[in-house]
Enzyme design. Structure first.
Site, mmCIF file in Angstrom:
data_model
loop_
_atom_site.group_PDB
_atom_site.id
_atom_site.type_symbol
_atom_site.label_atom_id
_atom_site.label_comp_id
_atom_site.label_asym_id
_atom_site.label_seq_id
_atom_site.Cartn_x
_atom_site.Cartn_y
_atom_site.Cartn_z
ATOM 1 N N LYS A 68 -6.278 -0.121 6.955
ATOM 2 C CA LYS A 68 -5.054 0.163 7.713
ATOM 3 C C LYS A 68 -4.926 1.668 7.934
ATOM 4 O O LYS A 68 -5.219 2.456 7.028
ATOM 5 C CB LYS A 68 -3.840 -0.343 6.940
ATOM 6 N N SER A 93 3.001 -8.488 8.552
ATOM 7 C CA SER A 93 2.356 -7.617 7.566
ATOM 8 C C SER A 93 3.487 -6.769 6.996
ATOM 9 O O SER A 93 3.580 -5.581 7.263
ATOM 10 C CB SER A 93 1.290 -6.748 8.237
ATOM 11 N N ASP A 140 0.819 -1.211 0.000
ATOM 12 C CA ASP A 140 0.000 0.000 0.000
ATOM 13 C C ASP A 140 0.852 1.259 0.000
ATOM 14 O O ASP A 140 0.414 2.305 0.492
ATOM 15 C CB ASP A 140 -0.906 -0.005 1.237
ATOM 16 N N GLU A 186 -2.287 0.514 13.803
ATOM 17 C CA GLU A 186 -0.832 0.573 13.628
ATOM 18 C C GLU A 186 -0.218 1.850 14.184
ATOM 19 O O GLU A 186 -0.071 2.846 13.473
ATOM 20 C CB GLU A 186 -0.475 0.440 12.127
ATOM 21 N N GLU A 229 3.045 2.953 14.705
ATOM 22 C CA GLU A 229 4.427 2.506 14.459
ATOM 23 C C GLU A 229 5.376 3.290 15.357
ATOM 24 O O GLU A 229 5.472 4.521 15.259
ATOM 25 C CB GLU A 229 4.817 2.690 12.982
ATOM 26 N N LYS A 283 -0.946 -3.957 14.253
ATOM 27 C CA LYS A 283 0.291 -3.963 13.476
ATOM 28 C C LYS A 283 1.354 -3.220 14.272
ATOM 29 O O LYS A 283 1.597 -2.025 14.057
ATOM 30 C CB LYS A 283 0.030 -3.314 12.106
ATOM 31 N N TYR A 310 24.177 -23.259 8.728
ATOM 32 C CA TYR A 310 23.523 -24.236 7.839
ATOM 33 C C TYR A 310 24.554 -24.921 6.966
ATOM 34 O O TYR A 310 25.522 -24.321 6.572
ATOM 35 C CB TYR A 310 22.463 -23.530 6.965
#
Ligand code: 13P
Length: 398
Positions: A185, A336, A73, A225, A227, A267, A398
């Site tokens: 959102k 997300s 988005d 959200e 943030e 979020k 690994y």
């Protein structure tokens, strides 16, 4: 204060739940407000949302095992920066070509449950003329929509910002629902180096709560959200302290706005040291702090926690998510991501049609790695040499 009598609660008008899949269901009557005391109009009121059942179902679908959200988005300005990084002009045709590539990855719906779109994309078609919303629904991916209108300076604060977009949000949300979106959102930010001031935190929390109530009233599951920006030299304890404050306030106002917790998704940022801090945190430390925060602040009624990647590398974001899923959590703990899903895919594409397949393979690989991390089963198998080096540095061999 009068107590609520169940007989006064209006029964909810529920949509045919299979209808969203077709993306064709029509706007239902708005949520009803039922006064519990006929003699005192200012007494307690209870919202009986007409979309309640559908919201819960949508949230559970997005928070389904082994799946997470593809955040695609980016605003036109941000998308322009991404395109510039591969030498492309920021034209509608280039944005359309890139977004077509993302949504048409074969089998993407196995790992991706929802895709957040910018408004342009919600109304856009693929380069071969299919509606992007329809392509997502065919892939078993729920379409979502970014509804905020971006950040502007917060007057009276310490150079902080607030998020615009509440004006006209109800009618825009109703139109987005008609167009096939089923979740929304709203991203606001909190800056640690700039405070955060009590004013900025309160404004962020209040805006998120109003948005969440309006989204639910119009059939969209709100992704909440706030943030907490990574920028800064602060240590992980400071991030934890700020995050506790922010989430306390967010849930206070969500409750005050009668938001249905079972019909939201969160979020959050992961709890990490600031990006410029000398301190580095292992995935185990990030997981310990972040889960401690979630346990203290997030009610188990919330179905899903869908982390943003916030500038972490692809492998780092996967490792941190994997570390958080080593034992059962009360909520679905997932992703997300925008950059941590798209970076390699974008670079691999480079704007060349002959690279579309390799780019789509790269996106599918990252989606699968994060799907495994959601299940706590990521091993690093199949990662590139460069990523393996990073894994090695972080103590995985690994
Ligand atoms: P990043 O994962 O790139 O941080 O973006 C997620 C997002 O949608 C921010 O709002």
């Amino acid at each position: 204060m009068a107590s609520a009598s169940p007989s006064l609660l209006k029964s909810s008008l529920v949509l045919d739940k299979s209808e969203w899949v077709k993306g064709q269901s029509l706007r239902q009557p708005s949520a009803s407000v039922v006064r519990c005391s006929p003699t005192n109009p200012s007494a307690l009121t209870i919202r009986a949302g007409s979309y309640a059942d559908e919201l819960v179902k949508t949230a559970k679908t997005v928070a389904s095992p082994g799946r997470g959200i593809l955040a695609m988005d980016e605003s036109n300005a941000t998308c322009g920066k991404r395109l510039a990084s591969i030498g492309l002009e920021n034209t509608e045709a280039n944005r359309q070509a890139y977004r077509t590539l993302l949504v048409t990855v074969p089998g993407l719906g196995q790992y991706i449950s929802g895709a957040i779109l910018f408004e342009e994309t919600l109304y856009q078609s693929t380069i071969d003329g299919r509606k992007i919303v329809d392509v997502l629904i065919e892939q078993n991916i729920v379409p979502g929509i970014k509804v905020d209108k971006g950040l502007v300076p917060l007057a009276g604060s310490n150079d902080e910002s607030w998020c615009q977009g509440l004006d006209g949000l109800a009618s825009r949300s109703a139109a987005y629902y008609q167009q096939g979106a089923r979740f929304a959102k709203w991203r606001t930010v909190v800056s640690i180096p700039n405070g955060p001031s009590a004013l900025a935190v309160k404004e962020a929390a209040w805006g998120l709560a109003r948005y969440a109530a309006i989204s639910q009233d119009n059939g969209l599951v709100p992704i909440v959200e706030p943030e907490i920006l990574l920028d800064g030299e602060h240590n992980i304890d400071r991030t934890f302290e700020v995050a506790q404050k922010v989430w306390a306030e967010v849930f206070f106002y969500l409750a005050e706005n009668n938001v249905l917790f079972e019909g939201i998704l969160l979020k959050p940022s992961m709890v990490t040291p600031g990006a410029e801090s000398k301190e580095k945190a292992s995935p185990q430390t990030v997981a310990d702090y972040t889960l401690k925060l979630l346990h203290r602040r997030i009610p188990p009624a919330v179905p899903g926690i869908m982390f943003l990647s916030g500038g972490q590398s692809e492998v780092e974001a996967t490792l941190n998510l994997n570390a958080m899923n080593q034992s059962p959590n009360p909520w679905h703990v997932s992703f997300s991501y925008a950059r941590a899903l798209q970076n390699t895919a974008l670079k691999t594409w480079g704007g060349r049609p002959e690279n579309v397949k390799a780019s789509q393979d790269a996106l599918l690989f990252r989606a699968k790695s994060n799907s495994l991390a959601q299940l706590g089963k990521y091993t690093g198998e199949g990662e590139s040499e460069e990523a393996k080096k990073e894994l090695f540095v972080k103590g995985y061999s690994y």
